[in-house]
Scaffold this active site. Structure first.
Site, PDB file in Angstrom:
ATOM      1  CE1 TYR A 155      -3.525  -2.454   0.881  1.00 33.30           C
ATOM      2  CE2 TYR A 155      -4.634  -0.490   1.458  1.00 33.30           C
ATOM      3  CZ  TYR A 155      -4.537  -2.308   0.534  1.00 33.30           C
ATOM      4  OH  TYR A 155      -5.375  -3.226   1.162  1.00 33.30           O
ATOM      5  CE  LYS A 197       1.560 -17.769  -2.588  1.00 32.70           C
ATOM      6  NZ  LYS A 197       0.454 -18.595  -2.689  1.00 32.70           N
ATOM      7  CG  ASP A 230      -2.612 -20.516  -1.208  1.00 32.43           C
ATOM      8  OD1 ASP A 230      -2.536 -20.429  -0.635  1.00 32.43           O
ATOM      9  OD2 ASP A 230      -2.008 -20.888  -2.886  1.00 32.43           O
ATOM     10  CG  ASP A 254      -8.350  -4.727   1.852  1.00 34.02           C
ATOM     11  OD1 ASP A 254      -9.398  -3.686   2.101  1.00 34.02           O
ATOM     12  OD2 ASP A 254      -7.868  -4.351   0.028  1.00 34.02           O
ATOM     13  CG  ASP A 258     -13.717  -6.470   1.981  1.00 32.01           C
ATOM     14  OD1 ASP A 258     -13.265  -5.631   2.459  1.00 32.01           O
ATOM     15  OD2 ASP A 258     -14.576  -6.026   0.595  1.00 32.01           O
TER      16      ASP A 258
END
Ligand code: IPM
Ligand code: MG
Length: 360
Positions: A155, A197, A230, A254, A258
């Protein structure tokens, strides 16, 4: 409407009298103003607060060309806490890097106040088990907290853009990882699941190393587990009860928050707290956006905003009892059948507010 400069309590300006809790309110765009106004009614039912409202996001771009002015950032720095509703909308959508975007206000505020720790609790309420698209037996008794790093990573890395290429740098320092990991371990009851990751990203390998070091040094009694992002995305919908605290970097947090919101039936239910070093005012905002599709209709679900105000009372102002009153009033209203359209009902924002106020 007060537009800044003076904290206002119960409709009248505060003179020189000492006010213990000064809150900057940033209604922003879309449904923002519609859900922020009733939140002040809820707050006034549980305490004595002074408010100072400022333009933010698209509304601020329209007024002066920038999403967050220095004056507004300074006002936030001087406050005890910032209550933010939502920013953005199609009106300001652009792919032109030189045109201001409402989201820059949000990022500037987080960075400007040093709010590196974003807490997003996900606790589907029994009354809403059937509002989730997931089966009741999968979501019941889920009670997890997403701890998202908020001021680093992709970001905030350097960005480049030419006509044909673009890049966003993702970088993390040991110190940035350690301070957010400490928040996660302190918030955990039994287990921290650190999501990365590490099979692909160098930042994730540093992340994993730092989290493991800190765990061994300071939190050996909390279980630590490393999960690839994942796989974590899959586990969130197949076995959400597995999680206690999910610790992760900015962008993964983020996306996963959601996804986790759908466990509660609607993204209109999820509050958040963004915190920095002690003494810095926090920002408290719903996880959902400005919902331009329903703005102005008076049907937005204000509950995530009320619950964000509760997080402000608890984490920002040190008023845990007032926070618990608001949370329990929301629970009771839902138990008694309150459902806004996003939850499959037809209660308006005003009716939802009355239903909650009735229990305060
Ligand atoms: C959030 C939002 C923001 C983010 C956007 C609006 C910049 O999606 O708070 O989750 O990506 O952090
Ligand atoms: Mg988001």
């Amino acid at each position: 409407m007060p537009r800044g400069g003076t904290f206002v309590r119960g409709g009248g300006p505060i003179g020189s009298a000492a006010v213990s809790h000064r809150i900057v309110t940033l209604p922003g765009d879309g449904i923002g103003p519609e859900i922020l106004a009733p939140t002040l009614q809820v707050l006034d039912a549980v305490g004595d607060f002074a408010y100072e409202e400022h333009l933010f996001g698209g509304a601020s771009i329209d007024a002066g060309g920038t999403a967050l002015t220095d004056e507004v950032l300074d006002a936030c720095k001087r406050s005890d806490a910032v209550l933010l509703a939502a920013v953005g909308g199609p009106k300001w959508d652009t792919t032109d890097p030189d045109v201001p975007r409402p989201e820059q206000g949000l990022l500037g505020l987080r960075k400007g106040l040093g709010l590196y720790a974003n807490l997003r609790p996900v606790r589907p309420l029994p009354a809403l088990y059937d509002a989730s698209p997931l089966r009741r037996d999968i979501i019941e008794r889920t009670d997890l907290l997403v701890v998202r790093e908020l001021t680093g990573g992709i970001y905030f890395g350097d960005k480049t853009r030419t006509a044909d290429t673009a890049s966003d740098l993702c970088s993390y320092s040991r110190e940035e990882v350690e301070r957010i990991a400490r928040v996660a371990f302190r918030s955990a009851r039994s287990r921290v699941t650190s999501v990365d990751k590490a099979n692909v990203l160098e930042t994730s390998r540093l992340w994993r190393e730092v989290v493991s070091d800190l765990h061994g040094r300071e939190f050996p009694n909390i279980e630590l587990q490393h999960v690839l992002v994942d796989n974590a995305a899959m586990m969130l919908v197949s076995s959400p009860r597995h999680f206690d605290v999910i610790l992760t970097e900015n962008m993964f947090g983020d996306i996963l928050s959601d996804e986790a919101a759908m466990l509660t039936g609607s993204i209109g239910m999820l509050p958040s707290a963004s915190l920095g070093e002690s003494g810095t005012p926090g920002v408290f905002e719903p996880v959902h956006g400005s919902a331009p599709d329903i703005a102005g209709q008076g049907i937005a679900n204000p509950l995530a905003m009320f619950l964000s105000a509760a997080m402000m009372l608890r984490h920002g102002l040190g008023l845990p009892d007032a926070a618990a009153s608001v949370e329990s009033a929301v629970d009771k209203a839902l138990d008694q059948g309150l459902r806004t359209p996003d939850l499959g009902g037809n209660a308006s924002t005003a009716e939802a507010t009355q239903a909650v106020l009735a229990h305060l």
